[in-house]
Design a protein around this motif. Structure first.
Motif: not given
Length: 91
Positions: A30-55
């Motif tokens: 993504t073109k975002f910083t980490f904190s901005t990316g987390i906020e945007l992914m949470k707003a879009e409902g994709k935070l769970g997918k990011i956590i899954t990819l992180g694991t």
């Protein structure tokens, strides 16, 4: 007592490697910083997918700990993955 310490250390390593995996994914894809990316992914409902990819990094950590005969640390990593799975289901 040593087993509990190894289990807690493995759990900590699992959580840290998952957060690092999330950080890498957001920074590389993504073109975002980490904190901005987390906020945007949470707003879009994709935070769970990011956590899954992180694991995914936990798989390599688990394998390395087993190769070093650190079974209780590897068990802690598995415990961290289970906790992260439950968090993913709730997010």
């Amino acid at each position: 007592m040593k087993n509990k310490t190894d289990l807690l250390l493995g759990f900590s390593i699992g959580i840290i490697s998952a957060v690092f995996g999330c950080f890498l994914f957001i920074q590389l894809f993504t073109k975002f910083t980490f904190s901005t990316g987390i906020e945007l992914m949470k707003a879009e409902g994709k935070l769970g997918k990011i956590i899954t990819l992180g694991t995914v990094l936990d798989l390599g950590v688990f394998w390395a700990l087993l190769k070093l005969n650190k079974e209780f640390m590897a068990l802690g990593v598995i415990l961290a993955v289970i906790v992260l799975t439950l968090i993913t289901l709730l997010v």
